[in-house]
Design a protein around this motif. Structure first.
Motif, mmCIF file in Angstrom:
data_model
loop_
_atom_site.group_PDB
_atom_site.id
_atom_site.type_symbol
_atom_site.label_atom_id
_atom_site.label_comp_id
_atom_site.label_asym_id
_atom_site.label_seq_id
_atom_site.Cartn_x
_atom_site.Cartn_y
_atom_site.Cartn_z
ATOM 1 N N LYS A 13 10.447 -25.316 -47.517
ATOM 2 C CA LYS A 13 10.550 -25.373 -48.974
ATOM 3 C C LYS A 13 9.912 -24.133 -49.605
ATOM 4 O O LYS A 13 10.426 -23.579 -50.582
ATOM 5 C CB LYS A 13 9.893 -26.633 -49.523
ATOM 6 N N LEU A 14 8.766 -23.695 -49.030
ATOM 7 C CA LEU A 14 8.119 -22.489 -49.539
ATOM 8 C C LEU A 14 9.037 -21.285 -49.381
ATOM 9 O O LEU A 14 9.146 -20.448 -50.287
ATOM 10 C CB LEU A 14 6.791 -22.252 -48.807
ATOM 11 N N LYS A 16 12.265 -21.329 -49.321
ATOM 12 C CA LYS A 16 13.373 -21.502 -50.259
ATOM 13 C C LYS A 16 12.969 -21.098 -51.678
ATOM 14 O O LYS A 16 13.748 -20.487 -52.420
ATOM 15 C CB LYS A 16 13.835 -22.959 -50.241
ATOM 16 N N ASP A 17 11.715 -21.414 -52.044
ATOM 17 C CA ASP A 17 11.234 -21.150 -53.406
ATOM 18 C C ASP A 17 10.566 -19.785 -53.554
ATOM 19 O O ASP A 17 10.098 -19.447 -54.643
ATOM 20 C CB ASP A 17 10.223 -22.234 -53.821
ATOM 21 N N ASP A 19 11.423 -16.647 -53.848
ATOM 22 C CA ASP A 19 11.879 -15.685 -54.862
ATOM 23 C C ASP A 19 11.415 -16.052 -56.271
ATOM 24 O O ASP A 19 11.364 -15.189 -57.154
ATOM 25 C CB ASP A 19 13.403 -15.571 -54.840
ATOM 26 N N ASP A 20 11.086 -17.325 -56.481
ATOM 27 C CA ASP A 20 10.663 -17.783 -57.808
ATOM 28 C C ASP A 20 9.153 -17.659 -58.025
ATOM 29 O O ASP A 20 8.654 -17.908 -59.126
ATOM 30 C CB ASP A 20 11.072 -19.246 -58.029
ATOM 31 N N ILE A 21 8.422 -17.261 -56.999
ATOM 32 C CA ILE A 21 6.961 -17.140 -57.096
ATOM 33 C C ILE A 21 6.590 -15.903 -57.894
ATOM 34 O O ILE A 21 7.255 -14.859 -57.803
ATOM 35 C CB ILE A 21 6.328 -17.081 -55.683
ATOM 36 N N LYS A 26 2.929 -13.297 -54.626
ATOM 37 C CA LYS A 26 3.820 -13.249 -53.466
ATOM 38 C C LYS A 26 3.142 -12.793 -52.170
ATOM 39 O O LYS A 26 3.425 -13.350 -51.103
ATOM 40 C CB LYS A 26 5.036 -12.368 -53.771
#
Length: 205
Positions: A13-14, A16-17, A19-21, A26
């Motif tokens: 999940k990390l 997958k997510d 790019d949104d961090i 990052k």
């Protein structure tokens, strides 16, 4: 201290997510992902802390932990640590006075002065035996180092800076990312190790 907890089961999940961090965060999560990927089956959990003296707490098994501080470069410089040298008193003199005395006599610090600098670094650190990961933001490189290595770099930098007749009473501890990269390359060559050899020895052994 509140922390995010990552385990092998939720690392997908990390990823997958990722790019949104937030861009500033990052490098921390990049390290989390890569440590799980590099050492499958060895890492039980990684905790991510904010506004703490550490960024990561890695658990290997039930009672074996690694504490990590991540330093991110800014404009090609690492801000390692700040030391007000004139505030550290040794007898009637300050640590600043000792350093200036040494460099006036020659370009090198005496063993006594080096030891006093190391003691002062320990005095200013909240946690002992940290591992440091230095994230070179511009070149996307990551270097892992023991606290003793960071101390050696700081002492070397102080010696170099004051031998060039610096009069700053506060050591700001800004080290060029290029110096860190060259130091890392030289370290691997001297020890005849690969990058993964060093990461493995410091994280899992």
């Amino acid at each position: 201290m509140r922390a995010e907890v990552f385990k092998p089961g939720n690392i997908k999940k990390l990823k997958k997510d990722f790019d949104d961090i937030n861009e500033c965060d990052k490098p921390v999560y990049y390290v989390v992902i890569n440590i799980f990927d590099a050492f499958p089956g060895r890492i039980s959990a990684i905790k991510v802390y904010k506004d703490s003296d550490i960024d990561l707490k890695i658990r290997l098994g039930n009672k074996d932990y690694r504490y990590i501080k991540i330093l991110k470069s800014k404009s090609g410089m690492f801000e390692i640590m700040r030391l007000p040298l004139d505030e550290r008193k040794i007898g009637k003199n300050s640590l600043y006075d000792m350093i200036r005395r040494d460099v006036k006599s020659g370009d090198q610090l005496t063993r006594e002065t080096r030891n006093e600098i190391l003691k002062y670094i320990d005095f200013n650190r909240n946690r002992k035996k940290l591992l440091y990961i230095l994230s070179d933001s511009e070149n996307k490189n990551y270097y892992i180092m023991k606290e003793t290595t960071i101390k050696d770099i700081v002492v070397h930098d102080i010696e170099y800076m004051y031998s060039k007749d610096s009069s700053y009473r506060i050591y700001n501890g800004t080290i060029p990312a290029k110096f860190i990269g060259d130091y890392w390359t030289s370290y691997l060559k001297r020890r005849k190790k690969t990058e993964m050899d060093v990461w493995k020895s410091l994280i899992t052994q």
